[in-house]
Each structure stands twice: as structure tokens, then as C-alpha cells.
Motif scaffolding. Structure first.
Motif, PDB file in Angstrom:
ATOM      1  N   ARG A 225      52.819  13.733  39.666  1.00  0.00           N
ATOM      2  CA  ARG A 225      51.370  13.497  39.523  1.00  0.00           C
ATOM      3  C   ARG A 225      51.063  12.347  38.570  1.00  0.00           C
ATOM      4  NH1 ARG A 225      52.215  18.903  39.361  1.00  0.00           N
ATOM      5  NH2 ARG A 225      52.175  19.008  37.083  1.00  0.00           N
ATOM      6  N   ALA A 226      52.094  11.633  38.138  1.00  0.00           N
ATOM      7  CA  ALA A 226      51.901  10.582  37.129  1.00  0.00           C
ATOM      8  C   ALA A 226      50.881   9.543  37.581  1.00  0.00           C
ATOM      9  CB  ALA A 226      53.234   9.919  36.806  1.00  0.00           C
ATOM     10  N   GLY A 227      50.948   9.136  38.826  1.00  0.00           N
ATOM     11  CA  GLY A 227      50.017   8.125  39.334  1.00  0.00           C
ATOM     12  C   GLY A 227      48.582   8.609  39.324  1.00  0.00           C
ATOM     13  N   LEU A 228      48.361   9.862  39.779  1.00  0.00           N
ATOM     14  CA  LEU A 228      47.006  10.411  39.799  1.00  0.00           C
ATOM     15  C   LEU A 228      46.477  10.632  38.383  1.00  0.00           C
ATOM     16  CD1 LEU A 228      47.277  13.017  42.710  1.00  0.00           C
ATOM     17  CD2 LEU A 228      46.168  10.779  42.739  1.00  0.00           C
TER      18      LEU A 228
ATOM     19  N   LEU B 286      43.156  12.411  27.806  1.00  0.00           N
ATOM     20  CA  LEU B 286      42.644  12.456  29.171  1.00  0.00           C
ATOM     21  C   LEU B 286      43.753  12.812  30.156  1.00  0.00           C
ATOM     22  CD1 LEU B 286      40.282   9.352  29.088  1.00  0.00           C
ATOM     23  CD2 LEU B 286      39.584  11.713  29.531  1.00  0.00           C
ATOM     24  N   GLY B 287      44.940  12.234  29.935  1.00  0.00           N
ATOM     25  CA  GLY B 287      46.074  12.592  30.777  1.00  0.00           C
ATOM     26  C   GLY B 287      46.430  14.063  30.632  1.00  0.00           C
ATOM     27  N   LEU B 288      46.373  14.560  29.399  1.00  0.00           N
ATOM     28  CA  LEU B 288      46.654  15.975  29.143  1.00  0.00           C
ATOM     29  C   LEU B 288      45.605  16.864  29.815  1.00  0.00           C
ATOM     30  CD1 LEU B 288      48.258  18.191  27.679  1.00  0.00           C
ATOM     31  CD2 LEU B 288      46.782  17.806  25.675  1.00  0.00           C
ATOM     32  N   ALA B 289      44.337  16.477  29.750  1.00  0.00           N
ATOM     33  CA  ALA B 289      43.271  17.257  30.392  1.00  0.00           C
ATOM     34  C   ALA B 289      43.480  17.320  31.899  1.00  0.00           C
ATOM     35  CB  ALA B 289      41.909  16.630  30.073  1.00  0.00           C
ATOM     36  N   GLY B 290      43.866  16.192  32.503  1.00  0.00           N
ATOM     37  CA  GLY B 290      44.120  16.181  33.936  1.00  0.00           C
ATOM     38  C   GLY B 290      45.282  17.074  34.323  1.00  0.00           C
ATOM     39  N   GLU B 291      46.347  17.054  33.528  1.00  0.00           N
ATOM     40  CA  GLU B 291      47.521  17.872  33.821  1.00  0.00           C
ATOM     41  C   GLU B 291      47.210  19.362  33.663  1.00  0.00           C
ATOM     42  OE1 GLU B 291      51.458  19.152  34.590  1.00  0.00           O
ATOM     43  OE2 GLU B 291      50.263  17.400  35.156  1.00  0.00           O
ATOM     44  N   LEU B 292      46.534  19.742  32.573  1.00  0.00           N
ATOM     45  CA  LEU B 292      46.190  21.143  32.362  1.00  0.00           C
ATOM     46  C   LEU B 292      45.225  21.643  33.439  1.00  0.00           C
ATOM     47  CD1 LEU B 292      45.740  21.299  28.467  1.00  0.00           C
ATOM     48  CD2 LEU B 292      47.683  22.088  29.834  1.00  0.00           C
ATOM     49  N   ALA B 293      44.303  20.784  33.873  1.00  0.00           N
ATOM     50  CA  ALA B 293      43.366  21.179  34.930  1.00  0.00           C
ATOM     51  C   ALA B 293      44.110  21.480  36.228  1.00  0.00           C
ATOM     52  CB  ALA B 293      42.336  20.071  35.147  1.00  0.00           C
ATOM     53  N   TRP B 294      45.082  20.648  36.564  1.00  0.00           N
ATOM     54  CA  TRP B 294      45.866  20.887  37.777  1.00  0.00           C
ATOM     55  C   TRP B 294      46.653  22.195  37.663  1.00  0.00           C
ATOM     56  CZ3 TRP B 294      46.686  20.132  42.679  1.00  0.00           C
ATOM     57  CH2 TRP B 294      47.908  20.509  43.237  1.00  0.00           C
ATOM     58  N   ARG B 295      47.288  22.416  36.532  1.00  0.00           N
ATOM     59  CA  ARG B 295      48.088  23.635  36.355  1.00  0.00           C
ATOM     60  C   ARG B 295      47.210  24.889  36.428  1.00  0.00           C
ATOM     61  NH1 ARG B 295      53.258  23.272  34.095  1.00  0.00           N
ATOM     62  NH2 ARG B 295      53.980  21.115  33.863  1.00  0.00           N
TER      63      ARG B 295
END
Length: 461
Positions: free
Chosen positions: A49-52, A24-33
Motif C-alpha cells: 500500500r506504499a504508493g496509495l 498522515l501516512g500513519l493515519a492512512g495505514e491505521l484506517a486501512w487496518r
């Protein structure tokens, strides 16, 4: 299993949850990028973006727990797991979008959430296809040796054969020369060195499942296995851990007295529980007052009689109190005396059938929580007429009144609605587990999974 705050969590569930959290953390990071690249802004550091990302993953995992993504059915059925995942991720994105709207779009961009939602669905389904397959393999299950070959051993065999079981039985040892219920059991007399036998099988736990323990405990054998580092457990404790209930067929007073549970440390837990009940009930009453008022009018218009009804229930330490609910039955529903609600009960009104299904009739009980007569979580309070009868027929029924009754409870999320003595017996087993092991963590788990019961109408009648 891992014991967390007195509650057991299967290794498979914990491991699957940790993988999900990382994905889930990876999905959030890739979505932002992906979104940042589309609109041409600086991607920045992941640490910023660690907190978000943690909030995104945390909300998603919480909703997944709530709708039953980590339940036994989801672990053994890919179709079931996918359906629950879709619901959980959708609800999580809706919740975060609402937060984004409240905060003026400063935290969770809806465009990023859309990408994160799609990626999360793909990642989590793939996780269950790849990792989930390994979790179901026997290599991930505890290897258990059963001492006994009678009915108790047979019960353990059936329990171990369930697809969601976290253990595999590698052997049965008959401790007597009499007939065996489990035919494949090996007689103890045929094993020269039991300690070496256990080591050769790679046993991690031995369960004592003797039918008659008086003067028959194999103490020397148990001592040798214990000193060899093998965990030794009795039948009742093993059943409690694996099923989340206290087995009334085998439990006895000495087990309840000497087993872990009913600790004095619950004074702190009770204080925290009461603070939460006051704060949550006050907020809930304020938020739901318009809903209660609206349906009170609808109930009044739909059928003759008052909008609310009071009913005497048995609470903490057997004390009586008046429970208030929105009326869902006809006023003459119990003209012939008290009786359990039945499936498709003809006494339920048209509006009553709807408010029971979505649990709106339960909302006025929040007033009892605020007054301290109930809690949000605890065994469901029964009527005095039923309690007096059940205390005569079911052992340890009075012990469920050692904790405050609740609107939802461990029995309500684990067992469907019951309307007979056998159902009451099964629900009592779950209530005793809760009374014995309750902590704020277990309360939180129950509150979260109540959403699953409401969404899929499990137990509603």
C-alpha cells in the motif's frame, strides 16, 4: 532557514511538515487496518500500500499548503491552525473521493478515507500541540548577533520579536561611540576579543546593520568571525531572507548587482514556465468556457454595457497589451480618469461584487496567458497611467517588468489589495523578490497558496 530552489523555508515549517507527512501516512495505514478488520479481509503488507499511502499523504500536504496550514498565523495560533486543518483535510478527502469515484472505487475506498480523515485530524492537531510548542521555543531559533545599534538594528529587533520569527537576537554591538537607538547595545570598545565573545554567546549568524558603511566596515572583526564558522550577512540580504521581500529602504544598485538572483539559468525555467502556461491555459479555457459564458450573460443583464471590457496594461519589458476581464464596474466608472479600486467601491455593480470576490472576473485573462502576453504567475500588470507615475516615485519599479506579468503573484498572496502609493511600495518589494528569485518551485508555491486567497477572500476588492 533551509534554501530550497532559491526560496527560503523556515526550519520550523520544514520540521512540522515532515512530522505531518509521517503522521498522515500513519493515519492512512491505521484506517486501512481498521476497515479491513471490520469486514474480515486480509490486511496484507504495508509495502503493498506504499504508493496509495504516499498519494494520500501527498495530496493532504498539498492541500494543507494551499489553504495556509503552514503560514505564520497557523504557527502562532492553535485556533487558527485547527480551522485551516479541518478545511484542508476535508478538501483533500473530497478530492480523493472524486478520484475513487472516477476509478470505480479501486483505489481510495470512501470508508477508509472517512477513518483516515478522523485519524488525521486527531494526529495533526496533537502534532501542533506537542511538537508545535517546542518549535516556538528559542532553542529552535537561530542565535543572531547584530553589529549596529541604530534604526536598522531596531528594525531587526522588532522583526525578531514576532511570534513566527525563526531567529532570536542575543546581543547588539554599537560600532561607534555615538548615541544608540537600541539602548541595550554594548560598545565595541568594551569587548576585548569579539571572536571569543561570539563563541561564548553561541552565535550562529552575525548581521551587519550599520547606518553608514562607508569607511566604517569592521573588516578585521568580520574576517575573524567568518573564519570561526559564523555566518555573516548584510542587512538587506537578511531582510530578504526573513520576510520574502526586497527592502526598498536600504537596498542599493550594487546590492542588486552582486547579490544572488537574476541568474542565467532562468532560461530553462522560462521555457518550462511557458510550456505549463500553454497546457494549463488551454485546459482551463475549455473547462471554464461555460462559466465565463454564463456570467457574461448575467453581467449583461445586470447592468448596461458590454459583458467584457478591455484595458491596456504594461507587460514584459514595458510593452503594452490589452487585458480582457468580465466587467465588474459601471461603464462610467472612470469618467473622471483612471483611479485605483477602493474598499466598498460604489462603482462596482451587484454582480461585479460577487465575481470579484470569487475571482471569476479574472478567468478571461487566461486568453492573454495562452497568447503569451501574461503568465499564470508574475507581478500583476498595471495600467500605463499608473506605471509612469509609480516609476517616478518608487525606485526600481521598472525592474518588475523584467518578468512576464501574471494572474496571481508573490505580492498577491503576501499582501492585501493596495490602493495607494504606500501599498504599491510594499507590493513592489514582493514583486522584486519574485523577479529576483523566481523558479518553477516558487511558481508552484504561489499557485497552491492562491487557493488560500480565494477561499478567505484575502486581497479581493
Amino acid at each position: 532557514m533551509i534554501r530550497l530552489f532559491k526560496h527560503y523555508i523556515p526550519h520550523a515549517v520544514l520540521l512540522l511538515g515532515l512530522f505531518d507527512l509521517g503522521l498522515l501516512g500513519l493515519a492512512g495505514e491505521l484506517a486501512w487496518r481498521l476497515r479491513a478488520d471490520q469486514i474480515g479481509i486480509d490486511i496484507g503488507s504495508t509495502a503493498d500500500r506504499a504508493g496509495l499511502l504516499a498519494a494520500f499523504a501527498g495530496v493532504m500536504i498539498t492541500v494543507m499548503i494551499s489553504v495556509g496550514v503552514f503560514g505564520a498565523e497557523s504557527l502562532r495560533s492553535m485556533r487558527y491552525a485547527t480551522a485551516r486543518l479541518l478545511v484542508a483535510i476535508s478538501l483533500g478527502v473530497i478530492a480523493l473521493s472524486f478520484v475513487d469515484w472516477i476509478s470505480g472505487g479501486a483505489h481510495f475506498w470512501r470508508s477508509v478515507l472517512a477513518y483516515a480523515m478522523a485519524l488525521a485530524i486527531v494526529f495533526l492537531i496533537a502534532n501542533r500541540l506537542v511538537i508545535g510548542g517546542f518549535l516556538g521555543a528559542s532553542a529552535f531559533r537561530r542565535r543572531v548577533l547584530v553589529l549596529g545599534a541604530g534604526n536598522r538594528a531596531d528594525r531587526l529587533r522588532k522583526l525578531g520579536e514576532r511570534p513566527e520569527s525563526g531567529f532570536v537576537i542575543v546581543g547588539y554591538i554599537g560600532m561607534s561611540d555615538g548615541p544608540h537607538t537600541v539602548e541595550e547595545a554594548i560598545n565595541r570598545s568594551a569587548i576585548h576579543n569579539l571572536k571569543r565573545f561570539v563563541e561564548n554567546l553561541g552565535v550562529s549568524e552575525v548581521v551587519l546593520a550599520l547606518e553608514e558603511r562607508r569607511n566604517s566596515l569592521p573588516l578585521q572583526d568580520l574576517l575573524r568571525m567568518k573564519t570561526a564558522g559564523v555566518h555573516v550577512n548584510d542587512f538587506s540580504s537578511f531582510i530578504e531572507r526573513e520576510t520574502g521581500r526586497v527592502d526598498l529602504d536600504t537596498v542599493n544598485p550594487s546590492w542588486l548587482i552582486f547579490s544572488d538572483g537574476f541568474s542565467s539559468g532562468r532560461a530553462v525555467s522560462s521555457a518550462a514556465k511557458r510550456v505549463f502556461d500553454i497546457a494549463a491555459s488551454t485546459l482551463l479555457l475549455v473547462l471554464t468556457a461555460p462559466i465565463i459564458a454564463l456570467f457574461a450573460i448575467i453581467v449583461k443583464l445586470d447592468s448596461k454595457g458590454p459583458a467584457f471590457f478591455r484595458q491596456t496594461r504594461v507587460g514584459l519589458y514595458g510593452q503594452h497589451f490589452d487585458l480582457i476581464k468580465l466587467r465588474s464596474m459601471r461603464t462610467d466608472a472612470e469618467v473622471n480618469g483612471a483611479q485605483f479600486a477602493q474598499q466598498n467601491d460604489p462603482r462596482v455593480t451587484r454582480v461585479g461584487r460577487f465575481i470579484r470576490k470569487v475571482r471569476i472576473d479574472e478567468l478571461p485573462q487566461t486568453w492573454s496567458v495562452l497568447k503569451g502576453e501574461m503568465s499564470f504567475v508574475g507581478p500583476r500588470p498595471e495600467r500605463p497611467e499608473f506605471v509612469s507615475d509609480l516609476e517616478e516615485k518608487l525606485p526600481y519599479y521598472a525592474e518588475r517588468h523584467m518578468v512576464k506579468p501574471g494572474i496571481t503573484g508573490w505580492a498577491q498572496i503576501n499582501y492585501p489589495y493596495g490602493a495607494n502609493l504606500e501599498d504599491s511600495r510594499h507590493k513592489l518589494e514582493y514583486d522584486l523578490y519574485y523577479a529576483k528569485n523566481y523558479t518553477p518551485f516558487l511558481d508552484l508555491l504561489i499557485l497552491l497558496q492562491t487557493l488560500r486567497v480565494v477561499l478567505w477572500h484575502e486581497g479581493a476588492r
